[in-house]
Design an enzyme around this catalytic site. Structure first.
Site, short mmCIF file in Angstrom:
data_model
loop_
_atom_site.label_atom_id
_atom_site.label_comp_id
_atom_site.label_asym_id
_atom_site.label_seq_id
_atom_site.Cartn_x
_atom_site.Cartn_y
_atom_site.Cartn_z
N LYS A 117 0.83 -1.21 0.00
CA LYS A 117 0.00 0.00 0.00
C LYS A 117 0.87 1.26 0.00
O LYS A 117 2.10 1.18 0.21
CB LYS A 117 -0.91 -0.04 1.22
N TYR A 155 -12.24 -3.20 -3.24
CA TYR A 155 -12.78 -3.31 -1.87
C TYR A 155 -14.31 -3.41 -1.90
O TYR A 155 -14.96 -2.85 -1.03
CB TYR A 155 -12.33 -2.11 -1.03
N ASN A 198 -1.49 -0.45 7.50
CA ASN A 198 -0.95 -1.80 7.76
C ASN A 198 -0.11 -2.34 6.59
O ASN A 198 0.07 -3.54 6.46
CB ASN A 198 -2.07 -2.75 8.15
N HIS A 205 -1.98 -5.45 1.56
CA HIS A 205 -3.19 -6.24 1.39
C HIS A 205 -2.75 -7.62 0.90
O HIS A 205 -1.90 -7.72 0.02
CB HIS A 205 -4.13 -5.62 0.36
N GLU A 232 -9.16 -11.43 -7.40
CA GLU A 232 -8.34 -10.21 -7.28
C GLU A 232 -7.21 -10.20 -8.30
O GLU A 232 -6.90 -9.15 -8.88
CB GLU A 232 -7.78 -10.12 -5.85
P1 AMP Z 1 -9.30 -6.43 4.64
O1 AMP Z 1 -9.96 -6.69 3.33
O2 AMP Z 1 -9.91 -7.15 5.81
O3 AMP Z 1 -7.80 -6.47 4.55
O4 AMP Z 1 -9.64 -4.91 5.03
C1 AMP Z 1 -9.30 -3.91 4.17
C2 AMP Z 1 -8.46 -2.86 4.81
O5 AMP Z 1 -9.32 -1.92 5.43
C3 AMP Z 1 -7.54 -3.30 5.94
O6 AMP Z 1 -6.35 -3.86 5.46
C4 AMP Z 1 -7.31 -2.00 6.65
O7 AMP Z 1 -6.34 -1.19 5.99
C5 AMP Z 1 -8.67 -1.32 6.52
N1 AMP Z 1 -9.54 -1.52 7.68
C6 AMP Z 1 -10.22 -2.64 7.99
N2 AMP Z 1 -10.95 -2.46 9.12
C7 AMP Z 1 -10.73 -1.17 9.52
C8 AMP Z 1 -11.19 -0.37 10.60
N3 AMP Z 1 -12.05 -0.83 11.52
N4 AMP Z 1 -10.76 0.89 10.69
C9 AMP Z 1 -9.90 1.39 9.78
N5 AMP Z 1 -9.44 0.69 8.72
C10 AMP Z 1 -9.83 -0.58 8.59
#
Ligand code: AMP
Length: 163
Positions: free
Chosen positions: A14, A54, A127, A130, A141
């Site tokens: 990212k 997303y 973080n 992805h 994806e």
């Molecule tokens: P995921 O598909 O589960 O990886 O989620 C997508 C991305 O959304 C994550 O890698 C984080 O960068 C972001 N994300 C997920 N949950 C939260 C949250 N509660 N607050 C802020 N960012 C989030």
């Protein structure tokens, strides 16, 4: 080799990873584990593409911040191949919340953001990466991010021992 165990997964470094100069360090973690990069490109995605990638999160409260983050700079998209590649990559990356990621994982070693902090500031959790959640998501994806002609088949010198 049972084909179902031999997988491809999508990894995105990212904008925080790119802008912090962590591309090489992170890629070397995957290479060191014997995983093979079969597609790679630097892409600056727009809001429309973010909504496609997303799609599972567009209605969530954190999506606005997530879209802002993922469109804020170039992303390094990688298709990575190996045995159980989906799970192995997620293990190397660590859990979504860097605060909870143990040392030794990429997020545990190079980030420390938390859900609490991100949610209070209305931003996406920083973080670094992805990684596809499962084999089905990985296939979808990779098809979204890469054309067939951008995917490469080749042998590595490690294959005699790693595969
Ligand atoms: P995921 O598909 O589960 O990886 O989620 C997508 C991305 O959304 C994550 O890698 C984080 O960068 C972001 N994300 C997920 N949950 C939260 C949250 N509660 N607050 C802020 N960012 C989030």
């Amino acid at each position: 080799m049972p084909q179902s165990l031999f997988q491809r997964t999508l990894v995105l470094l990212k904008p925080d990873a790119i802008q912090r100069g962590l591309m090489g360090t992170i890629i070397s973690r995957f290479e060191s584990a014997g995983l093979k990069t079969v597609g790679m490109k630097l892409v600056w995605v727009d809001k429309e593409f973010s909504k496609k990638h997303y799609s599972a999160h567009v209605d969530k409260k954190f999506y606005i911040g997530l879209e802002e983050f993922i469109t804020s700079g170039p992303v390094l998209a990688m298709a990575i191949e190996g045995i159980h590649a989906v799970d192995v990559v997620r293990k190397l990356v660590g859990p979504t919340e860097p605060k909870e990621a143990t040392p030794g994982t990429i997020r545990g070693d190079f980030a420390h953001h938390s859900y609490d902090y991100a949610d209070k500031k209305n931003i996406a959790i920083k973080n670094l990466i992805h990684a596809s959640g499962n084999k089905e998501d990985a296939e979808k994806e990779i098809a979204l991010w890469f054309d067939e002609k951008e995917m490469h088949t080749y042998k590595t010198v490690h294959e005699m021992h790693v595969f």
